[in-house]
Design an enzyme around this catalytic site. Sequence first.
Site, PDB file in Angstrom:
ATOM      1  N   GLU A 158     -25.426  -5.165   5.253  1.00 50.19           N
ATOM      2  CA  GLU A 158     -25.564  -3.599   5.230  1.00 50.19           C
ATOM      3  C   GLU A 158     -26.869  -3.151   4.632  1.00 50.19           C
ATOM      4  OE1 GLU A 158     -22.500  -1.556   3.234  1.00 50.19           O
ATOM      5  OE2 GLU A 158     -20.903  -2.234   4.624  1.00 50.19           O
ATOM      6  N   ASN A 201     -24.770  -9.090   8.472  1.00 53.91           N
ATOM      7  CA  ASN A 201     -23.558  -8.056   8.722  1.00 53.91           C
ATOM      8  C   ASN A 201     -23.850  -6.658   8.516  1.00 53.91           C
ATOM      9  OD1 ASN A 201     -20.568  -8.689   9.186  1.00 53.91           O
ATOM     10  ND2 ASN A 201     -20.360  -7.888   7.012  1.00 53.91           N
ATOM     11  N   HIS A 237     -15.349  -1.533  11.671  1.00 54.52           N
ATOM     12  CA  HIS A 237     -14.194  -0.638  11.181  1.00 54.52           C
ATOM     13  C   HIS A 237     -14.155   0.699  11.933  1.00 54.52           C
ATOM     14  CE1 HIS A 237     -13.955  -3.106   7.671  1.00 54.52           C
ATOM     15  NE2 HIS A 237     -15.223  -2.816   7.400  1.00 54.52           N
ATOM     16  N   GLU A 266     -14.700  -7.666  10.310  1.00 57.43           N
ATOM     17  CA  GLU A 266     -13.927  -6.858   9.353  1.00 57.43           C
ATOM     18  C   GLU A 266     -13.172  -5.777  10.325  1.00 57.43           C
ATOM     19  OE1 GLU A 266     -16.480  -4.977   6.324  1.00 57.43           O
ATOM     20  OE2 GLU A 266     -17.710  -6.824   6.136  1.00 57.43           O
ATOM     21  N   ASP A 268     -10.640  -3.243  11.813  1.00 56.93           N
ATOM     22  CA  ASP A 268      -9.567  -2.389  11.561  1.00 56.93           C
ATOM     23  C   ASP A 268      -9.633  -1.322  12.646  1.00 56.93           C
ATOM     24  OD1 ASP A 268     -11.274  -1.272   9.942  1.00 56.93           O
ATOM     25  OD2 ASP A 268     -10.555  -1.711   7.875  1.00 56.93           O
TER      26      ASP A 268
HETATM   27  C1  XIL Z   1     -14.253  -3.288   0.704  1.00 52.98           C
HETATM   28  C2  XIL Z   1     -12.836  -3.847   0.065  1.00 52.98           C
HETATM   29  O1  XIL Z   1     -12.124  -4.096   1.376  1.00 52.98           O
HETATM   30  C3  XIL Z   1     -12.410  -3.027  -0.683  1.00 52.98           C
HETATM   31  O2  XIL Z   1     -11.388  -3.421  -1.474  1.00 52.98           O
HETATM   32  C4  XIL Z   1     -13.476  -2.648  -1.829  1.00 52.98           C
HETATM   33  O3  XIL Z   1     -12.843  -1.823  -2.785  1.00 52.98           O
HETATM   34  C5  XIL Z   1     -14.650  -2.099  -1.432  1.00 52.98           C
HETATM   35  O4  XIL Z   1     -15.106  -3.252  -0.388  1.00 52.98           O
HETATM   36  N1  XIL Z   1     -17.693  -3.411   4.266  1.00 52.98           N
HETATM   37  C6  XIL Z   1     -17.927  -4.586   3.866  1.00 52.98           C
HETATM   38  C7  XIL Z   1     -16.761  -4.848   2.984  1.00 52.98           C
HETATM   39  O5  XIL Z   1     -18.861  -5.238   3.977  1.00 52.98           O
HETATM   40  O6  XIL Z   1     -17.136  -5.700   1.954  1.00 52.98           O
HETATM   41  C8  XIL Z   1     -16.170  -3.672   2.175  1.00 52.98           C
HETATM   42  O7  XIL Z   1     -14.788  -4.224   1.685  1.00 52.98           O
HETATM   43  C9  XIL Z   1     -15.555  -2.806   3.619  1.00 52.98           C
HETATM   44  C10 XIL Z   1     -17.094  -2.293   4.110  1.00 52.98           C
END
Ligand code: XIL
Length: 355
Positions: A158, A201, A237, A266, A268
């Site tokens: 990020e 990422n 996401h 990641e 979802d």
């Molecule tokens: C999130 C986790 O899922 C949570 O449990 C935590 O509180 C915060 O981080 N982007 C990312 C991940 O790269 O590391 C994040 O994970 C979600 C967004």
Amino acid sequence: MSYRFALTLFALIFSFGQPESRAQSTVPARALKDSAKFPIGVALNVGNAPGDMADIREIAALINAQFNSIVAENGMKMRFLHPAIDTYDFAAADALADYARTHGMILHGHALIWHHDYQLPVWMKNYQGDWQAMLRDHVQQICQHFAGKVKSWDVVNEAIDNKHPKQYRATLFLEKLGPAYIEQAFIAAHEADPAAVLYYNDFNMESKADKLQFMLDMVDDFQRRHIPLHGIGFQMHVSVDSPAIAQIKTALQAVAARGLKVRISELDVSLNQQQRAASLDPALAQLQKARYREIVSAYVQSVSPAQRGGITFWGLLDKDSWLLDGKPYPDWPLLFDDKGQTKPAYFGVLEGLKE
Ligand code: XIL
């Protein structure tokens, strides 16, 4: 008759005599990992209690049956692995690495450098010395420790501004080192573990054209200067209706065209950002199924087999999803319900894998 076929036949015949155990089984006939020709991963929220693998044991049967790749949802972030300037705490992550090895799974490392306030070690926020040397040491100690155990890393997470996606995000790292911290991290990681596959990422690179372009410019620049960047992770996401699938394909294809590896890192699919639903009704579940299907299918169609770093789902059971944290309304973003039963979303993924 092949050995495998005979086994399947035996299992089938046997199962007719065992209606109860079949009904109770949470594992459907065709597992995700067996349906894909690339790694299928899941984020596991272990490691906040160092060394504690109890939460994995509860869901181990499902994880082992469905996935061949794992990532620590939190436990390998900066603050956990490097809690004090001279202290590394690898216990929980080592347990996860052991788990991966014992079960023949890939362990993906997440993440060596991440600006997020809650993840920055407190000592690092106050660090007054040589930032380049300190970050280099951070990256190298971790990569060396996990060499041979972690197959690939999110080296930087990020780094692009999300509100003004034509610039790097204003982080402590940017403040101390300028944008050079990004390439320095990749160079350090590659030196420490030349075999590791190194990813950048980020999120919203499929929904924001500016952000995608900024990332691609960074990639082009790194490739010209032979910075060891091997792949891009799209967090993905997403919600059930945005971004458009055409945008997702464009983004995946743009990275694939540069010869890099591509992960959906990641995944979802949130259903309830409008806060309209009180429960997961069948119509919503079908929408989610179609959404998972089109994303997986877009990945398979857009990324050549050799470039597929895999797809990782950001959690196993709906109830454990980070999207529920602190939210006053429910959501059901993942493939398995709270009891570990497959949702329609699961079959959407299976269908997408076939396309
Ligand atoms: C999130 C986790 O899922 C949570 O449990 C935590 O509180 C915060 O981080 N982007 C990312 C991940 O790269 O590391 C994040 O994970 C979600 C967004």
